[in-house]
Scaffold this motif. Structure first.
Motif, PDB file in Angstrom:
ATOM      1  N   ASP A  32       0.844  -1.197   0.000  1.00  0.00           N
ATOM      2  CA  ASP A  32       0.000   0.000   0.000  1.00  0.00           C
ATOM      3  C   ASP A  32       0.880   1.249   0.000  1.00  0.00           C
ATOM      4  OD1 ASP A  32       0.638   0.723   2.808  1.00  0.00           O
ATOM      5  OD2 ASP A  32      -0.625  -0.998   3.313  1.00  0.00           O
ATOM      6  N   THR A  33       0.238   2.395  -0.155  1.00  0.00           N
ATOM      7  CA  THR A  33       0.955   3.664  -0.270  1.00  0.00           C
ATOM      8  C   THR A  33       1.725   4.007   0.997  1.00  0.00           C
ATOM      9  OG1 THR A  33      -0.649   4.484  -1.862  1.00  0.00           O
ATOM     10  CG2 THR A  33       0.704   6.129  -0.758  1.00  0.00           C
ATOM     11  N   ASP A  34       1.135   3.766   2.154  1.00  0.00           N
ATOM     12  CA  ASP A  34       1.823   4.091   3.403  1.00  0.00           C
ATOM     13  C   ASP A  34       3.116   3.295   3.540  1.00  0.00           C
ATOM     14  OD1 ASP A  34      -0.001   5.999   4.238  1.00  0.00           O
ATOM     15  OD2 ASP A  34      -1.177   4.570   5.409  1.00  0.00           O
ATOM     16  N   CYS A  37       5.689   4.555   1.003  1.00  0.00           N
ATOM     17  CA  CYS A  37       6.296   5.829   1.400  1.00  0.00           C
ATOM     18  C   CYS A  37       7.261   5.661   2.563  1.00  0.00           C
ATOM     19  CB  CYS A  37       5.215   6.848   1.707  1.00  0.00           C
ATOM     20  SG  CYS A  37       4.386   7.426   0.204  1.00  0.00           S
ATOM     21  N   HIS A  65       3.175  11.861  -3.400  1.00  0.00           N
ATOM     22  CA  HIS A  65       2.265  11.284  -2.396  1.00  0.00           C
ATOM     23  C   HIS A  65       2.046  12.231  -1.209  1.00  0.00           C
ATOM     24  CE1 HIS A  65       1.970   7.387  -4.308  1.00  0.00           C
ATOM     25  NE2 HIS A  65       3.280   7.357  -4.438  1.00  0.00           N
ATOM     26  N   ARG A  67       4.165  13.592   0.832  1.00  0.00           N
ATOM     27  CA  ARG A  67       4.904  13.139   2.023  1.00  0.00           C
ATOM     28  C   ARG A  67       6.126  13.995   2.327  1.00  0.00           C
ATOM     29  NH1 ARG A  67       2.617   8.193   3.816  1.00  0.00           N
ATOM     30  NH2 ARG A  67       0.683   8.127   2.624  1.00  0.00           N
TER      31      ARG A  67
END
Length: 68
Positions: A32-34, A37, A65, A67
């Protein structure tokens, strides 16, 4: 050897160049993106420490994203 094992070995050796590549690879495989990142951040920090040419691209990925 798994990616996690290769990351642990690179940390044990202090091989920052390998860590940039391995954390980038981990980001590409993240579920996933989290998670992606998180790995991108690790790769970016090691890239900055080395003056690695991948730092700019890693920054752009994190920025995409929201971040950074």
């Amino acid at each position: 050897m798994t990616l996690d094992e290769r990351l642990l070995e690179a940390h044990a050796r202090g091989d920052r160049a390998a860590l940039v590549a391995l954390y980038t690879q981990a980001a590409d495989q993240a579920p996933d993106t989290d998670a992606a990142c998180f790995y991108l951040t690790q790769a970016y920090v090691f890239a900055l420490e080395l003056g690695h040419p991948a730092a700019a691209a890693l920054y752009q990925q994190l920025k995409a994203h929201n971040r950074v």
